[in-house]
Write a protein that holds these residues in place. Structure first.
Motif, PDB file in Angstrom:
ATOM      1  N   SER A 123       0.796  -1.226   0.000  1.00 50.96           N
ATOM      2  CA  SER A 123       0.000   0.000   0.000  1.00 50.96           C
ATOM      3  C   SER A 123       0.826   1.274   0.000  1.00 50.96           C
ATOM      4  N   GLY A 124       2.127   1.160   0.281  1.00 47.21           N
ATOM      5  CA  GLY A 124       2.943   2.364   0.413  1.00 47.21           C
ATOM      6  C   GLY A 124       2.650   3.126   1.685  1.00 47.21           C
ATOM      7  N   LEU A 125       2.048   2.455   2.675  1.00 43.23           N
ATOM      8  CA  LEU A 125       1.750   3.108   3.952  1.00 43.23           C
ATOM      9  C   LEU A 125       2.996   3.644   4.627  1.00 43.23           C
ATOM     10  N   ALA A 126       4.111   2.917   4.461  1.00 46.73           N
ATOM     11  CA  ALA A 126       5.337   3.279   5.167  1.00 46.73           C
ATOM     12  C   ALA A 126       6.541   3.015   4.278  1.00 46.73           C
ATOM     13  N   ASP A 127       7.638   3.685   4.605  1.00 49.76           N
ATOM     14  CA  ASP A 127       8.884   3.498   3.851  1.00 49.76           C
ATOM     15  C   ASP A 127       9.649   2.279   4.315  1.00 49.76           C
ATOM     16  N   ALA A 128       9.409   1.834   5.554  1.00 45.99           N
ATOM     17  CA  ALA A 128      10.184   0.737   6.125  1.00 45.99           C
ATOM     18  C   ALA A 128       9.415   0.153   7.300  1.00 45.99           C
ATOM     19  N   MET A 129       9.902  -0.991   7.796  1.00 46.12           N
ATOM     20  CA  MET A 129       9.194  -1.703   8.864  1.00 46.12           C
ATOM     21  C   MET A 129      10.145  -2.131   9.977  1.00 46.12           C
ATOM     22  N   ILE A 130       9.626  -2.096  11.201  1.00 44.39           N
ATOM     23  CA  ILE A 130      10.287  -2.725  12.343  1.00 44.39           C
ATOM     24  C   ILE A 130       9.307  -3.744  12.912  1.00 44.39           C
ATOM     25  N   LEU A 131       9.777  -4.968  13.094  1.00 46.77           N
ATOM     26  CA  LEU A 131       8.920  -6.043  13.580  1.00 46.77           C
ATOM     27  C   LEU A 131       9.373  -6.484  14.969  1.00 46.77           C
ATOM     28  N   MET A 132       8.403  -6.674  15.856  1.00 50.49           N
ATOM     29  CA  MET A 132       8.691  -7.163  17.210  1.00 50.49           C
ATOM     30  C   MET A 132       7.994  -8.506  17.429  1.00 50.49           C
ATOM     31  N   ASP A 133       8.212  -9.085  18.612  1.00 49.59           N
ATOM     32  CA  ASP A 133       7.635 -10.386  18.975  1.00 49.59           C
ATOM     33  C   ASP A 133       8.001 -11.426  17.912  1.00 49.59           C
ATOM     34  N   VAL A 134       9.291 -11.583  17.699  1.00 55.54           N
ATOM     35  CA  VAL A 134       9.797 -12.441  16.619  1.00 55.54           C
ATOM     36  C   VAL A 134       9.876 -13.893  17.084  1.00 55.54           C
ATOM     37  N   GLU A 135       9.338 -14.797  16.275  1.00 54.41           N
ATOM     38  CA  GLU A 135       9.394 -16.228  16.566  1.00 54.41           C
ATOM     39  C   GLU A 135      10.558 -16.864  15.808  1.00 54.41           C
ATOM     40  N   LEU A 136      10.983 -18.047  16.283  1.00 53.28           N
ATOM     41  CA  LEU A 136      12.131 -18.709  15.638  1.00 53.28           C
ATOM     42  C   LEU A 136      11.850 -18.980  14.171  1.00 53.28           C
ATOM     43  N   ASP A 137      10.637 -19.435  13.850  1.00 51.37           N
ATOM     44  CA  ASP A 137      10.245 -19.681  12.458  1.00 51.37           C
ATOM     45  C   ASP A 137       9.086 -18.753  12.108  1.00 51.37           C
ATOM     46  N   ASP A 138       9.349 -17.468  12.144  1.00 57.39           N
ATOM     47  CA  ASP A 138       8.317 -16.450  11.985  1.00 57.39           C
ATOM     48  C   ASP A 138       7.751 -16.453  10.568  1.00 57.39           C
ATOM     49  N   GLU A 139       6.426 -16.508  10.473  1.00 59.84           N
ATOM     50  CA  GLU A 139       5.759 -16.570   9.165  1.00 59.84           C
ATOM     51  C   GLU A 139       5.924 -15.297   8.345  1.00 59.84           C
ATOM     52  N   ARG A 140       6.328 -14.208   8.987  1.00 59.32           N
ATOM     53  CA  ARG A 140       6.471 -12.932   8.274  1.00 59.32           C
ATOM     54  C   ARG A 140       7.781 -12.841   7.493  1.00 59.32           C
ATOM     55  N   LEU A 141       8.747 -13.696   7.836  1.00 64.62           N
ATOM     56  CA  LEU A 141      10.097 -13.524   7.295  1.00 64.62           C
ATOM     57  C   LEU A 141      10.218 -13.793   5.803  1.00 64.62           C
ATOM     58  N   PRO A 142       9.561 -14.809   5.236  1.00 67.57           N
ATOM     59  CA  PRO A 142       9.662 -14.979   3.783  1.00 67.57           C
ATOM     60  C   PRO A 142       9.216 -13.744   3.004  1.00 67.57           C
ATOM     61  N   LEU A 143       8.191 -13.066   3.506  1.00 66.35           N
ATOM     62  CA  LEU A 143       7.728 -11.846   2.835  1.00 66.35           C
ATOM     63  C   LEU A 143       8.759 -10.739   2.944  1.00 66.35           C
ATOM     64  N   LEU A 144       9.398 -10.621   4.110  1.00 67.42           N
ATOM     65  CA  LEU A 144      10.426  -9.590   4.268  1.00 67.42           C
ATOM     66  C   LEU A 144      11.590  -9.841   3.321  1.00 67.42           C
ATOM     67  N   ARG A 145      11.985 -11.105   3.208  1.00 62.65           N
ATOM     68  CA  ARG A 145      13.112 -11.435   2.329  1.00 62.65           C
ATOM     69  C   ARG A 145      12.753 -11.228   0.856  1.00 62.65           C
ATOM     70  N   GLY A 146      11.450 -11.242   0.558  1.00 61.58           N
ATOM     71  CA  GLY A 146      11.023 -11.120  -0.834  1.00 61.58           C
ATOM     72  C   GLY A 146      10.685  -9.707  -1.262  1.00 61.58           C
ATOM     73  N   THR A 147      10.895  -8.726  -0.385  1.00 59.55           N
ATOM     74  CA  THR A 147      10.590  -7.338  -0.745  1.00 59.55           C
ATOM     75  C   THR A 147      11.841  -6.471  -0.658  1.00 59.55           C
TER      76      THR A 147
END
Length: 339
Positions: A113-137
């Motif tokens: 959406s272009g809501l933000a220029d960058a992201m900071i993520l907290m409450d990180v799990e060992l196999d966090d489901e968000r990470l593949p998306l981060l690596r792909g952007t």
């Protein structure tokens, strides 16, 4: 509200020149730029955020993803969030706080959406489901926390593995051979949350090296849950003389229950906590503790994110070394009859 046209008139230039000074899209002479900037300051002009974003293709916003779960100690999370917001402001960024448990959907929403220029993520799990998306952007991001695989990521965190080891070392040096760990709520371990798992790994590894027996029991926190957990610990390991507590809501109930059972701290039982300094010093007994460096974590995360936005930083893992402060809750292990 002062308009761009009024700034142009005050500086004696065209409106397009003012726009170029603000966006940096064209080279403007130093003298002209200085005149425009002086007019902006004198008139108190603030560019419209939406128009500025369209002109520069930047929102000057950092998205901070903080899932506020009932099994987490929210004050620590919010202290980190405040440190992120104040540090971001010094660099000219505002913070968009996302507190839902949306997981990957929240990452997609921000990147798409272009809501933000960058992201900071907290409450990180060992196999966090968000990470593949981060690596792909291509959108810059920083984790406050550390997953099992850190490749292609920038992470900032307390070195929780070293934290666990430090707690065991302190108690072992005082002669404690049976140590119980009062951990976070069971759901924290079920999610394989990084900080809890790495603390436990450090505790176990160092205990094995030092020949110390270690018993770990998760706890929901609160008086009733702590009473059940403590009874279980002392039934399974009646020789326990040291406790490591990584659960802020269990600290005061544990101290109260030990008092009720006639166990003096630190003469009979020693207690080390992994918690904010405020929790350690305001407890009914000043606790020996390893502090959670919430402000440092937030500040380092923003500084690395801004460096990435400026194209000056590669992916890295920044671990803050733990510091143990000795207070009145730990002392030499008591002599046991027959020992």
């Amino acid at each position: 509200m002062v308009t761009l046209a009024e700034v142009a008139q005050h500086a004696g230039v065209s409106a397009s020149t003012v726009s170029y000074v603000l966006s940096g899209k064209r080279s403007i002479s130093g003298a002209t730029r200085q005149r425009v900037e002086q007019s902006i300051r004198q008139l108190g002009y603030h560019p419209n955020a939406g128009a500025r974003a369209l002109a520069s293709n930047k929102s000057n916003i950092i998205a901070l993803m903080v899932p506020l779960r009932t099994d987490m100690y929210v004050p620590v999370m919010m202290e980190i969030a405040i440190a992120v917001a104040t540090t971001a402001r010094t660099h000219g960024y505002d913070v968009l706080l996302l507190t839902g448990e949306e997981g990957p959907d929240a990452v997609r929403r921000v990147t798409g959406s272009g809501l933000a220029d960058a992201m900071i993520l907290m409450d990180v799990e060992l196999d966090d489901e968000r990470l593949p998306l981060l690596r792909g952007t291509d959108q810059p991001s920083v984790l406050i926390g550390m997953p099992a695989d850190t490749s292609g990521l920038t992470c900032v965190d307390l070195d929780f593995r070293a934290t666990g080891a430090l707690c065991v070392e302190h108690l072992a040096m005082l002669g404690h051979r049976d140590i119980a760990v009062i951990g976070e709520a069971p759901a924290v371990y079920e999610r394989h949350t990084g900080f809890a798992e790495r603390t436990l790994d450090g505790l176990r590894s160092r205990a094995q090296e030092l020949g110390v027996r270690l018993l770990h029991r998760p706890c929901e926190g609160g008086y009733d849950a702590m009473a059940v957990t403590l009874a279980r610990v002392l039934d399974e390991r009646p020789g326990t003389t040291g406790f490591v507590v990584q659960n802020e809501s269990a600290v005061e109930p544990l101290l109260a229950l030990l008092r009720q059972q006639g166990q003096a701290v630190p003469e009979d039982m020693s207690v080390v906590a992994i918690c904010p300094d405020q929790v350690a010093v305001q407890a009914s007994l000043r606790l020996t503790s390893v502090a959670i460096p919430a402000q440092d974590m937030g500040r380092h995360a923003v500084e690395r994110l801004v460096a990435k936005l400026d194209g000056h930083a590669a992916d890295e893992v920044v671990l803050i070394a733990p510091e143990l402060t000795v207070r009145t809750s730990t002392g030499p292990a008591p002599a046991r009859s027959g020992s």
